[in-house]
Design a protein around this motif. Structure first.
Motif, PDB file in Angstrom:
ATOM      1  N   LEU A  45      34.601  44.538  53.589  1.00  0.00           N
ATOM      2  CA  LEU A  45      35.261  42.936  54.201  1.00  0.00           C
ATOM      3  C   LEU A  45      33.928  42.251  53.059  1.00  0.00           C
ATOM      4  CD1 LEU A  45      36.438  41.240  56.959  1.00  0.00           C
ATOM      5  CD2 LEU A  45      37.935  42.331  55.115  1.00  0.00           C
ATOM      6  N   ALA A  46      33.227  43.119  53.374  1.00  0.00           N
ATOM      7  CA  ALA A  46      31.213  42.344  53.007  1.00  0.00           C
ATOM      8  C   ALA A  46      31.640  43.079  51.070  1.00  0.00           C
ATOM      9  CB  ALA A  46      30.308  42.937  53.619  1.00  0.00           C
ATOM     10  N   ALA A  49      34.035  40.233  49.689  1.00  0.00           N
ATOM     11  CA  ALA A  49      33.306  38.903  48.630  1.00  0.00           C
ATOM     12  C   ALA A  49      32.001  39.344  47.712  1.00  0.00           C
ATOM     13  CB  ALA A  49      32.957  38.547  50.598  1.00  0.00           C
ATOM     14  N   TRP A  50      31.015  40.524  48.104  1.00  0.00           N
ATOM     15  CA  TRP A  50      30.469  40.609  47.598  1.00  0.00           C
ATOM     16  C   TRP A  50      31.248  41.144  45.778  1.00  0.00           C
ATOM     17  CZ3 TRP A  50      29.260  44.783  44.499  1.00  0.00           C
ATOM     18  CH2 TRP A  50      28.191  45.419  43.504  1.00  0.00           C
ATOM     19  N   ALA A  52      33.618  39.671  44.415  1.00  0.00           N
ATOM     20  CA  ALA A  52      34.262  38.756  44.109  1.00  0.00           C
ATOM     21  C   ALA A  52      33.636  37.903  43.450  1.00  0.00           C
ATOM     22  CB  ALA A  52      35.447  38.433  45.250  1.00  0.00           C
ATOM     23  N   GLY A  53      32.054  37.710  44.174  1.00  0.00           N
ATOM     24  CA  GLY A  53      31.308  37.033  43.897  1.00  0.00           C
ATOM     25  C   GLY A  53      29.890  37.637  42.580  1.00  0.00           C
ATOM     26  N   TRP A  57      30.983  31.965  40.903  1.00  0.00           N
ATOM     27  CA  TRP A  57      31.606  30.866  41.189  1.00  0.00           C
ATOM     28  C   TRP A  57      32.577  30.534  40.145  1.00  0.00           C
ATOM     29  CZ3 TRP A  57      34.128  29.164  44.495  1.00  0.00           C
ATOM     30  CH2 TRP A  57      35.261  28.122  44.675  1.00  0.00           C
ATOM     31  N   PHE A  60      34.571  33.274  39.587  1.00  0.00           N
ATOM     32  CA  PHE A  60      36.084  33.366  41.196  1.00  0.00           C
ATOM     33  C   PHE A  60      36.825  31.986  40.774  1.00  0.00           C
ATOM     34  CE2 PHE A  60      36.515  31.612  44.678  1.00  0.00           C
ATOM     35  CZ  PHE A  60      37.177  33.139  45.398  1.00  0.00           C
ATOM     36  N   ALA A 253      38.429  38.358  43.982  1.00  0.00           N
ATOM     37  CA  ALA A 253      38.822  37.092  44.092  1.00  0.00           C
ATOM     38  C   ALA A 253      40.121  37.106  44.956  1.00  0.00           C
ATOM     39  CB  ALA A 253      38.673  36.403  43.409  1.00  0.00           C
ATOM     40  N   LEU A 256      39.837  38.403  47.749  1.00  0.00           N
ATOM     41  CA  LEU A 256      39.326  37.623  49.173  1.00  0.00           C
ATOM     42  C   LEU A 256      39.669  36.381  49.821  1.00  0.00           C
ATOM     43  CD1 LEU A 256      36.692  36.870  50.863  1.00  0.00           C
ATOM     44  CD2 LEU A 256      36.158  36.330  48.719  1.00  0.00           C
ATOM     45  N   VAL A 260      40.678  35.668  53.487  1.00  0.00           N
ATOM     46  CA  VAL A 260      40.753  33.703  54.334  1.00  0.00           C
ATOM     47  C   VAL A 260      42.245  33.029  54.712  1.00  0.00           C
ATOM     48  CG1 VAL A 260      39.649  32.004  53.653  1.00  0.00           C
ATOM     49  CG2 VAL A 260      38.253  33.910  52.279  1.00  0.00           C
TER      50      VAL A 260
END
Length: 283
Positions: A45-46, A49-50, A52-53, A57, A60, A253, A256, A260
């Motif tokens: 999951l981390a 997220a990494w 996706a970013g 921003w 994304f 992205a 993610l 969420v």
């Protein structure tokens, strides 16, 4: 005097060893569970997220608000919500039949409920295509339609509701229902006031699991859905398209966002279920 000596011996010396071993055993189990959870769940999951970013921003935002992405979100969430509601009703009905009724073939039905768990999802898509495709033996053609995607998702998510409700239904005290019936309550009233409140936390859990599986499903909708943009293309298929176009940041992205949404839905349903359980305990 002897009782005092025994008590002191129990508190110290040999008596403290079992307690210390228990604490060490708990620490070891918690540590092993945390490491495994980190490797299997938290680290991936981390990483998502990494990635996706990775483009910042702005990248994304563009990825998750593009027309194709929004269309896939709309299709995914709309069908997932509809399938979850349908499976809540029929999952409860099937669990009720398996627990409360006796009939020929009951064991067989109880076994095949778990079949979607074991069946490869691409096989589920083949089955749906054979049954509801152009050569449908029942003359129902829903390939490349939202209905076809819904049928595939209903197939793979139904067991989550049934298996969440079934054990709770087994534990419900039948004497309370019999007492309500003896006081003149109708079957519908008994179900609404006695059974349904007890089943609500399990129903919410099953709904959350079914919804989360539905929004992330890929294999079972590949053939029957056809990934028609704005019509049957779910987010998981849009993610595949992004990966094929070498847009891994965009794919991460979208992933993610789905993670969420799934987490928030599960969290909300768990909170509601916990509150319902506490309310029942007070009453």
């Amino acid at each position: 005097m002897s009782a005092t000596v025994v008590t002191e011996a129990t508190r110290g010396g040999d008596g403290g060893a079992p307690s210390r071993f228990r604490r060490e055993g708990v620490s070891l189990r918690v540590g092993a569970a945390t490491v495994w959870l980190s490797l299997i769940v938290l680290a991936p999951l981390a990483a998502i997220a990494w990635q996706a970013g990775g483009g910042g921003w702005r990248a994304f935002q563009l990825a998750v608000t593009s027309h194709a992405a929004l269309q896939s979100f709309r299709v995914t969430l709309t069908i997932a919500v509809g399938v979850t509601v349908i499976n809540l009703v029929f999952g409860l009905l099937i669990a009720w039949v398996l627990v409360r009724d006796d009939f020929f073939g009951k064991r067989f039905i109880d076994v095949i409920i778990d079949l979607p768990f074991a069946l490869p999802t691409i096989v589920a898509s083949l089955v749906m295509l054979a049954l509801y495709g152009p050569a449908s033996p029942v003359h129902v053609h829903v390939q490349h339609t939202a209905a076809g995607v819904g049928l595939a998702l209903a197939f793979v998510t139904l067991p989550f509701v049934v298996r969440s409700v079934q054990p709770v239904l087994l534990e419900i005290d039948r004497e309370v229902e019999e007492a309500a019936a003896s006081l003149g309550a109708s079957g519908l009233t008994i179900f609404r006031t006695v059974v349904l409140p007890a089943l609500t936390p399990a129903l919410l859990t099953g709904a959350g699991l079914a919804f989360s599986r539905a929004i992330g499903e890929f294999g079972s909708v590949v053939l029957i859905g056809g990934a028609v943009p704005g019509k049957t293309e779910v987010s998981s298929q849009w993610i595949r398209t992004l990966i094929e176009n070498d847009d891994r940041t965009g794919a991460a992205a979208i992933s993610l966002v789905l993670l969420v949404v799934s987490f928030l839905v599960l969290l909300a349903l768990r909170v509601v279920g916990a509150r319902v359980s506490k309310r029942q305990e007070r009453s």
